[in-house]
Every structure is written in structure tokens, then in C-alpha cells.
Design an enzyme around this catalytic site. Structure first.
Site, PDB file in Angstrom:
ATOM      1  N   ASP A 166       0.786  -1.114   0.152  1.00 45.07           N
ATOM      2  CA  ASP A 166       0.040  -0.017   0.084  1.00 45.07           C
ATOM      3  C   ASP A 166       0.738   1.330  -0.011  1.00 45.07           C
ATOM      4  OD1 ASP A 166      -2.186   1.659   0.250  1.00 45.07           O
ATOM      5  OD2 ASP A 166      -2.403   1.520   2.423  1.00 45.07           O
ATOM      6  N   HIS A 167       0.260   2.242  -0.680  1.00 42.40           N
ATOM      7  CA  HIS A 167       1.122   3.478  -0.857  1.00 42.40           C
ATOM      8  C   HIS A 167       2.566   3.556  -0.944  1.00 42.40           C
ATOM      9  CE1 HIS A 167      -2.994   5.585   0.187  1.00 42.40           C
ATOM     10  NE2 HIS A 167      -2.242   6.561  -0.437  1.00 42.40           N
ATOM     11  N   GLU A 275      -3.059  -0.341  -8.485  1.00 45.86           N
ATOM     12  CA  GLU A 275      -3.946   1.009  -8.146  1.00 45.86           C
ATOM     13  C   GLU A 275      -3.056   2.105  -8.086  1.00 45.86           C
ATOM     14  OE1 GLU A 275      -7.138   1.050  -5.415  1.00 45.86           O
ATOM     15  OE2 GLU A 275      -5.948   2.473  -3.994  1.00 45.86           O
ATOM     16  N   HIS A 349      -9.639   6.191  -0.228  1.00 41.85           N
ATOM     17  CA  HIS A 349      -8.574   6.026   0.815  1.00 41.85           C
ATOM     18  C   HIS A 349      -9.116   6.899   1.940  1.00 41.85           C
ATOM     19  CE1 HIS A 349      -4.980   4.932  -2.180  1.00 41.85           C
ATOM     20  NE2 HIS A 349      -6.162   4.281  -2.425  1.00 41.85           N
TER      21      HIS A 349
END
Length: 494
Positions: A166-167, A275, A349
Site C-alpha cells: 500500500d502507498h 492501483e 482512501h
């Protein structure tokens, strides 16, 4: 059931009583004559394995007899489960399936998540951690995935789950996650997005734009100017200053996306959902900006699964939406329409606890979306502790107060400590009220890293949650279930 047959042997060898052994009946499985079941012996989870086949022989554990052993939950044993039990391996879900990310900072929450999400229309992304969270919790990608896979085995869950790096911003971190088998990469482009562009005058924007290569500008102007783009019931068109603004904000980010996609995602040895995050910035993503990014990704031959825009208002950690919900709905409708037109999912988010706007999110995405939650699971852990071990909660709260200002460098929150009731004025039975107040909720939400640095405190925290695991699971089922209900994802048969 398998465990009762061997309880006597376990009790004898480990000098425990039957009530010191817990059975997880949902985990019982058989593969080519070998049987496995999760159990807990003296508070420690292990896999009881019986048989003589390949699965039994490959698991490493303490022999109880020639055909029976207790196996610890190690990384090596997780890989053995992955080899023989395909449902313990993460999957990619593509663009049509709703997915719900439930990042678990402690590695204890996944059984609760599974029990909740298996009854929904969304697939769980159980392993979901940012590099920031990994650094603050002292974990790594493999450890996160180990915990999740064992939870999947414990619950006997065969419905599929994902694993999200993630991120991520750095290429090494992306490669690390992919090498560990992660099936989703969320690329954070915040460091590549132009800042302060919206505040420039028209002439300043055009001056910077005209410094870009002529061939590039010619292509852009032929593509975007003097055209009307019809999407759903709306029409979009670009003036030269609109185009210049979009280019200055996003062109470096789009180049970065292309590099990551072609050099890493396309070379992965397994399916990966990709994503794109353009939300970690002060720049609100306009409809024209989103449309520009979507079309430029096609130009780069990049295929994304989902995109997270920066919405108007505030999607802060652990609390409800802050802002004008009518304005948000107008923008949300546009972003959902653009995502739908290009065939990918809209991603939300900091999506936990946004209860007031969940119905409109579900409505405009038609339930085909990705949503990320993480810290709310930590808050439910603290709720369990507040109820079951008030003295421990007080220690955690005190550390949170000491380190709140430091933690704000990692997270954007607007909590005011002047609005947090002093700890010594709150009775034990009222500690749970801290988690019903936005200010104290954000206080303990973002300071988890400092709590987990204290080894004694960390040990007591884990011990409390392991003893009270069923209560923790039930809190998660209730809390995450509320999210799913309001978004419209709670009923599989809907």
C-alpha cells in the site's frame, strides 16, 4: 473432529490440562490423507498435523509420534501451506469485483475481518500495509502475509483474499512486495505531483507549460483542445489554461506510473491489481484532471485496476467525513462516471468511519469500488483493551499524549488535545468513551508506532488481545459490518 483424538497426547507431552488447549474447528482440512487443524496450546497457536504424506512431511514441527506433530506458525510452514492449500495464497480480483482493504497493524485482526467480509459482496484485501506502517510497527511484507495466511487457514476461508503493498513510492519497495507474492500494488505518486500549480496565474501556468517539448505539447493540444468528451450525462472540454494546469500537475506522475507498470508490474510472475493513488496531496482532483490522467495512461499503455482521487473536503484518519457533502457528491458522481467509462474501479482512501457519506459512495460507484481502511482496526483493538484491561489502556493513552505532536508528521489530522478529557478524570468503565470522541480517537489512532516501540507494553498488548481474541473479532465484525451495510455491500444475495 481431529483435536479430541490427540488431546491426551498433547496434554501429556506439554504438561497442560485440556482447558489449556483451544480448537479452531473451521481449520480442519485433509489433503491426500494428511490432516491439519489449528489449535492453541498454552496460549500459542500451532498447527496439529497427522499423517504420512507430502504435506505432513514438509511441515516442520515437534513430533508427538511417528505420524503426529505440532507445527509452529513460521514463515517456512506458511510456504508449505501455500504449496498444498491454494486458498491460503493471495489473489488478484481485477476491475469488476468490489474489494475492501483492512490493513491490520498487529497481525491479529484477520479472523474477524474474514468472518465479516465472507458474508459480503466484497473480497477482502487482508494483507495491506504501507511502508510507513511497516516501519512504525517493525514488521515486513513477509510477516504481514504470514499472519494473514495462517488466519485464512484458521478460519477455513476459501473465498479468496488479496495482498496490497500500500502507498508505495520507491521502486525497491515495489519489487520487495511483488517478490513476496503481493497481488496488489498501490502506487503513491504524491512526490511526483506538481504542487501549488492551481495558485498560479493563467500566464504563469502557460509560461511553464510552454517550456515543455514542442512535440509533446502538439500531441496534447491535438488530443484535448477543441474536443468535447461525453461521459455519462456530462460533457467535458479543455481550455488551454485547463490543459496546462493538468499537465503541470500530473505529467511527471504519469511518466512514473509508466515506468513502474512496464518495468515491474508487467514482469511480475503472478497476476497483480494496479492501483494509482493521486490522493496524497493538497490538490483536489478535478474531473478534468482525472480525465486527463485516464487518457494519458492509455497513451502510456498502462492498465490500472483502480484509481484514488483526492476528493474535496477531508478524509481524515479514523473519523467521519469533514466538508460539504453536497459538493462531495457532485464530485464523486463525476469521478465514478470517469472511472466507469474507462473500466476501472474508483478507490476511496482513508475510507474508515466515513459513515455519513458511505451511502452516496455505494450509490455512485454502484458497489464496484475499492475502499481502504487500516487504523480503525487498531482502534477496535484499543476498544477491546479499554474494556478488558483498563490499566493497559491508560498506559497506551499516556504514551499517545507524549508523542502526538511527533506522530502528526506522518498523518494529517486536526485533533485538538484541549478537547480530550484528562485521563485521571475518567473512570475505568468510561475509558471506551475516548474512542467515541473524534479528538481522542485521532490521538490514539496515529500514535501506534510509539506504543509498539515499548517492548513491555507491546508484549502486554499482544497478550491481552490474544486472550480476548473472540471479543476483538466481534468488535471488528460489528464495526466493519457497519461500513459494509452503509456502502451496500453487506448482503451476498443482494
Amino acid at each position: 473432529m481431529m483435536l479430541p483424538l490427540y488431546k491426551e497426547a498433547i496434554c501429556s507431552i506439554f504438561s497442560v490440562t485440556p482447558d489449556q488447549i483451544k480448537e479452531y474447528s473451521a481449520s480442519l482440512t485433509e489433503v491426500q490423507g494428511d490432516q491439519l487443524q489449528m489449535c492453541k496450546v498454552k496460549g500459542i497457536k500451532k498447527i496439529l498435523a497427522a499423517g504420512s504424506g507430502p504435506l505432513f512431511s514438509q511441515l516442520v514441527g515437534e513430533p508427538l509420534s511417528a505420524s503426529l506433530k505440532l507445527c509452529p506458525l513460521t514463515h517456512e510452514n506458511r510456504l508449505v501451506l501455500n504449496k498444498h492449500l491454494p486458498y491460503t495464497v493471495p489473489s488478484a480480483f481485477g476491475k469488476q469485483t468490489a474489494t475492501f482493504g483492512v490493513g491490520d497493524r498487529l497481525g491479529l485482526a484477520s479472523p474477524g475481518h474474514i468472518r465479516c467480509l465472507q458474508k459480503s459482496n466484497a473480497k477482502p484485501i487482508l494483507a495491506q500495509q504501507s511502508k510507513r506502517e511497516l516501519d512504525l510497527t517493525g514488521r515486513n511484507y513477509e510477516q504481514v502475509l504470514d499472519d494473514v495466511c495462517f488466519a485464512v487457514f484458521q478460519e477455513g476461508y476459501r473465498g479468496g483474499f488479496g495482498a496490497d503493498g500500500d502507498h508505495l513510492k520507491q521502486l525497491d519497495d515495489i519489487q520487495d512486495a511483488l517478490s513476496c507474492g503481493y497481488t496488489m500494488i498501490t502506487l503513491d505518486c504524491s512526490e511526483k505531483i506538481g504542487r501549488g500549480i492551481e495558485q498560479l496565474s493563467k500566464d504563469e501556468k502557460l509560461h511553464l507549460y510552454e517550456e515543455l517539448p514542442l512535440e509533446y505539447r502538439n500531441r496534447l493540444e491535438n488530443t484535448y483542445l477543441n474536443h468535447v468528451f461525453s461521459i455519462s450525462s456530462e460533457q467535458f472540454s479543455y481550455r488551454i489554461e485547463d490543459l496546462a494546469e493538468c499537465v503541470l500537475i500530473y505529467h511527471k506522475a504519469i511518466e512514473f506510473v509508466g515506468e513502474v507498470y512496464h518495468q515491474y508490474l508487467m514482469k511480475a510472475d503472478h497476476a497483480v491489481d494496479f492501483e494509482l493513488s493521486i490522493d496524497e496531496t493538497e490538490s483536489v482532483t478535478t474531473a478534468l484532471g482525472h480525465l486527463f490522467v485516464a487518457m494519458e495512461l492509455i497513451e502510456q499503455k498502462v492498465d490500472i485496476t483502480s484509481l484514488a482521487p483526492r476528493f474535496v473536503g477531508e478524509f481524515q484518519k479514523g473519523i467521519d467525513y469533514i466538508g460539504n457533502s453536497s459538493e462531495l457528491e457532485v464530485q464523486l458522481k463525476q469521478h465514478a462516471a470517469i472511472a466507469d467509462y474507462f473500466g476501472y474501479k474508483l478507490s476511496i482512501h482513508s475510507g474508515s468511519d466515513k459513515f455519513s457519506v458511505f451511502p452516496m459512495i455505494g450509490k455512485h460507484t454502484k458497489g464496484r469500488l475499492h475502499i481502504k481502511t487500516s487504523g480503525t482496526n487498531w482502534l477496535e483493538a484499543l476498544g477491546t483493551i479499554a474494556e478488558c484491561n483498563p490499566a493497559l489502556y491508560r498506559k497506551i493513552h499516556s504514551i499517545a499524549l507524549q508523542h502526538f505532536e511527533e506522530a502528526k508528521s506522518f498523518y494529517h489530522v486536526t485533533a485538538d488535545l484541549n478537547l480530550v478529557m484528562p485521563l485521571d478524570e475518567v473512570k475505568d468503565e468510561d475509558l471506551i468513551r475516548y474512542l467515541h470522541n473524534d479528538h481522542s480517537r485521532q490521538l490514539v489512532h496515529i500514535t501506534y508506532g510509539y506504543v509498539l516501540r515499548d517492548n513491555d507494553l507491546k508484549s502486554e498488548l499482544y497478550q491481552t488481545l490474544k486472550v480476548q481474541e473472540e471479543q476483538y473479532y466481534q468488535r471488528l465484525i460489528t464495526h466493519i459490518g457497519r461500513h459494509l451495510t452503509l456502502i451496500g455491500l453487506s448482503d451476498k444475495n443482494a
